[in-house]
Design a protein around this motif. Structure first.
Motif, mmCIF file in Angstrom:
data_model
loop_
_atom_site.group_PDB
_atom_site.id
_atom_site.type_symbol
_atom_site.label_atom_id
_atom_site.label_comp_id
_atom_site.label_asym_id
_atom_site.label_seq_id
_atom_site.Cartn_x
_atom_site.Cartn_y
_atom_site.Cartn_z
ATOM 1 N N ALA A 101 0.838 -1.118 0.018
ATOM 2 C CA ALA A 101 0.023 -0.514 -0.119
ATOM 3 C C ALA A 101 0.647 0.836 -0.186
ATOM 4 O O ALA A 101 0.610 2.240 -0.398
ATOM 5 N N SER A 102 1.844 1.453 0.754
ATOM 6 C CA SER A 102 2.648 2.272 0.793
ATOM 7 C C SER A 102 3.365 2.589 -0.094
ATOM 8 O O SER A 102 2.897 4.368 -0.801
ATOM 9 N N VAL A 136 -5.038 12.464 -16.973
ATOM 10 C CA VAL A 136 -4.448 12.133 -18.102
ATOM 11 C C VAL A 136 -2.987 10.907 -16.927
ATOM 12 O O VAL A 136 -2.342 9.864 -17.634
ATOM 13 N N SER A 137 -2.788 11.349 -15.777
ATOM 14 C CA SER A 137 -2.216 10.508 -14.525
ATOM 15 C C SER A 137 -2.621 9.021 -14.688
ATOM 16 O O SER A 137 -1.992 8.330 -14.662
ATOM 17 N N ALA A 138 -3.593 8.544 -15.016
ATOM 18 C CA ALA A 138 -4.324 7.575 -14.785
ATOM 19 C C ALA A 138 -4.046 6.743 -16.267
ATOM 20 O O ALA A 138 -3.520 5.251 -16.086
ATOM 21 N N THR A 341 -1.981 -3.858 -7.695
ATOM 22 C CA THR A 341 -1.006 -2.460 -7.544
ATOM 23 C C THR A 341 -1.988 -0.840 -8.630
ATOM 24 O O THR A 341 -1.902 0.456 -8.191
ATOM 25 N N SER A 342 -1.982 -1.128 -9.537
ATOM 26 C CA SER A 342 -2.580 -0.421 -10.746
ATOM 27 C C SER A 342 -4.275 -0.008 -10.058
ATOM 28 O O SER A 342 -4.280 1.323 -10.250
ATOM 29 N N ILE A 343 -4.991 -1.143 -9.967
ATOM 30 C CA ILE A 343 -6.102 -0.828 -9.344
ATOM 31 C C ILE A 343 -6.476 0.325 -8.022
ATOM 32 O O ILE A 343 -6.686 1.512 -8.008
ATOM 33 N N LEU A 344 -5.279 0.578 -7.063
ATOM 34 C CA LEU A 344 -5.007 0.510 -5.810
ATOM 35 C C LEU A 344 -4.978 2.564 -6.440
ATOM 36 O O LEU A 344 -5.051 2.891 -5.489
ATOM 37 N N VAL A 348 -6.258 6.083 -5.370
ATOM 38 C CA VAL A 348 -5.589 7.063 -4.259
ATOM 39 C C VAL A 348 -5.725 8.430 -5.517
ATOM 40 O O VAL A 348 -5.853 9.222 -4.912
ATOM 41 N N LEU A 349 -5.259 8.002 -7.186
ATOM 42 C CA LEU A 349 -5.395 9.848 -7.925
ATOM 43 C C LEU A 349 -7.010 10.242 -7.258
ATOM 44 O O LEU A 349 -6.828 11.354 -6.824
ATOM 45 N N VAL A 350 -8.090 9.253 -7.093
ATOM 46 C CA VAL A 350 -9.284 9.701 -7.600
ATOM 47 C C VAL A 350 -9.185 10.708 -6.090
ATOM 48 O O VAL A 350 -10.114 11.810 -5.715
ATOM 49 N N VAL A 351 -8.584 9.959 -5.570
ATOM 50 C CA VAL A 351 -8.676 10.718 -3.458
ATOM 51 C C VAL A 351 -8.599 12.140 -3.725
ATOM 52 O O VAL A 351 -9.204 12.616 -2.721
ATOM 53 N N THR A 352 -7.126 12.255 -4.247
ATOM 54 C CA THR A 352 -6.603 12.948 -4.350
ATOM 55 C C THR A 352 -6.801 14.470 -5.206
ATOM 56 O O THR A 352 -6.810 15.749 -4.530
ATOM 57 N N LEU A 353 -8.019 14.387 -5.195
ATOM 58 C CA LEU A 353 -9.217 15.629 -6.142
ATOM 59 C C LEU A 353 -9.948 16.274 -4.821
ATOM 60 O O LEU A 353 -10.283 17.658 -4.332
ATOM 61 N N PHE A 354 -10.307 15.909 -3.450
ATOM 62 C CA PHE A 354 -10.841 16.140 -2.449
ATOM 63 C C PHE A 354 -9.664 16.688 -1.705
ATOM 64 O O PHE A 354 -10.028 16.841 -0.292
#
Length: 479
Positions: A101-102, A136-138, A341-344, A348-354
């Motif tokens: 996870a880290s 773009v990151s995704a 790994t790619s899914i997590l 987390v990329l989506v979480v950074t929106l908040f």
């Protein structure tokens, strides 16, 4: 199953290749953020103290991995394997899951920093946390996913090339700042906001998670120990890579204080190395560092993605993760572990929106998640030294190794305290649901899910996770 050709190729990794894995794992997003992160916390004196503490502590951890690689050569995938051997299956699972996870959260910092760098040219990307930047990151996440699916040894070879290429702009930065150093500016930046011992200590603590983040990957050679030509190469590569990177990180940090006033450094947009060089040489400096950052971060992303999937796969092969994570393709790549790994990373990329500050949040969360695996590895080395296990046939150095392991335990325990309750609770929010994989593993083997001590550990983690969720919901914790 891994093909014979693939295995033979992978097992030819010697000291240079393993050292490249260590350097490639550590030299990533973190080094490009050091000027701002340190300037926000402290001055030159505080930075020196911080690097002395972090350098000594992480060197002890590097020695721990060297010791364990020699004394326990049969243990593969380093961090996870040591935790299991020393403290049991459930702590071993926590170590494997937390390390994975880290790595995933750390990979998100890379994409955020790339987005922030490109945002200097394309404002719609902001600081890497806008909707467009995340999209773009995704795309980048999944492009790397399919490249890695072509083979581990091929990706490792690419990492060696990238490691060499990405060091050039960083070394150039150090040389330019050394030549143009303004001694009066450096002197003016000696102190942080407070000049008392208590104030200095508080400033140093503020840098601790930053130093952990930039040193993540010190165990890179250990994780790939099963591919090493000789076991002694693992320890040698770990220490050699660590010392090289420590000198580089300290130089970037301290020389930056000789370019501008501390408040100016603290206000730079990430990647702050670009702003520092722009101050010294003009606009081309920002472009030069920006290009170097993209190469560096993509190389580190590759190395960390490889290590994350490797840990899940090895844990599954040792019957400590569900059997579906053992699945490999014809190139020997753990396909299911790579997919998770790619899914997590994408989630987390989506979480950074908040998040209010996506880069700082993911940096600190990544560091916090890594502390438990590091503590357990150091604890295992200390347990071996105190019990005398493996020292009957090779007693030399037992006293020295006991001191090294003890110092590593103290350092990692201190880091958990320095991280604060907030990130400990956030880490538990990730650890608690991840336990479902452990439950599935035990049920696959028709075994009791938890022993009484394991049940107590899970209950403690679950309570902390619930407390973390409540704190997030009420605003006591913000991301």
């Amino acid at each position: 199953m891994t093909t014979t050709t693939e295995t033979a190729t992978a097992r030819k990794l010697g000291t240079p290749a393993l050292t490249a894995m260590v350097v490639g794992s550590m030299v990533g997003a973190g080094v490009f953020s050091l000027p701002r992160n340190f300037a926000q916390a402290t001055g030159v004196i505080g930075a020196i103290v911080a690097w002395l503490i972090a350098g000594t502590g992480m060197l002890m951890l590097a020695f721990v991995f060297q010791i364990l690689a020699v004394r326990k050569p049969a243990l593969d995938a380093g961090v996870y394997a040591y935790a299991k051997a020393g403290f049991g299956e459930f702590p071993g699972f926590f170590s494997a899951f937390g390390y994975w996870a880290s790595a995933c959260v750390g990979n998100v910092t890379y994409w955020v920093l790339i987005g922030s760098t490109l945002g200097l040219v394309f404002p719609a990307l902001g600081e890497g946390d806008t909707l467009l930047a995340i999209a773009v990151s995704a795309v980048g996440v999944w492009a790397f996913h399919f490249m890695i699916m072509r083979g581990t040894s091929e990706a490792a070879f690419v990492n060696q090339i990238v490691t060499v290429a990405k060091l050039l702009p960083i070394l150039t930065f150090v040389v330019i700042l050394l030549v143009t150093l303004q001694s009066e500016v450096l002197t003016a930046n000696l102190w942080g906001a407070e000049r008392t011992l208590s104030g200095l200590w508080s400033q140093v603590r503020e840098t601790m998670l930053v130093t952990v983040f930039v040193f993540l990957g010190v165990e890179g050679a250990s994780v790939y120990s099963r591919y090493a030509r000789r076991r002694s190469d693992v320890g040698r590569a770990t220490v050699l890579g660590f010392l090289s990177v420590l000198a580089l990180f300290a130089s970037v940090t301290l020389l930056s204080y000789g370019t501008a006033a501390r408040p100016e450094l603290a206000g730079l947009q990430q990647p702050s190395m670009a702003g520092v060089l722009e101050t010294v040489v003009g606009g081309w400096g920002k472009t030069f560092i920006g290009a170097g950052l993209v190469v560096s971060v993509l190389g580190a992303y590759l190395a960390w993605t490889l290590m994350a999937a490797e840990v899940l796969n090895v844990a599954a092969r040792d019957d400590d993760m569900p059997a579906f994570l053992r699945r490999e393709n014809g190139h020997g790549v753990p396909v299911t572990a790579m997919l998770m790994t790619s899914i997590l990373i994408s989630a987390v990329l989506v979480v950074t929106l908040f998040s209010e500050d996506a880069f700082t949040f993911t940096l600190k969360l990544c560091s916090s998640l890594s502390l438990i695996p590091y503590l357990l590895a150091a604890g295992y080395a200390l347990r071996l030294a105190l019990s005398g296990e493996t020292y009957d046939s090779a007693p030399r150095g037992r006293g020295k190794e006991t001191v090294i392991a003890a110092l590593a335990v103290v350092y990692t325990a201190f880091l958990i305290i320095a991280a604060g309750l907030e990130f400990l609770l956030l880490s538990c929010i990730i650890y608690a649901p991840g336990t479902a994989l452990f439950v599935l593993t035990r049920r696959e083997r028709a075994r009791r899910v938890f022993t009484p001590p394991e049940a107590a550990l899970f209950a403690l983690t679950a309570v902390a996770a619930v407390a973390g969720v409540i704190a997030l919901a009420t605003g006591l914790i913000t991301i």
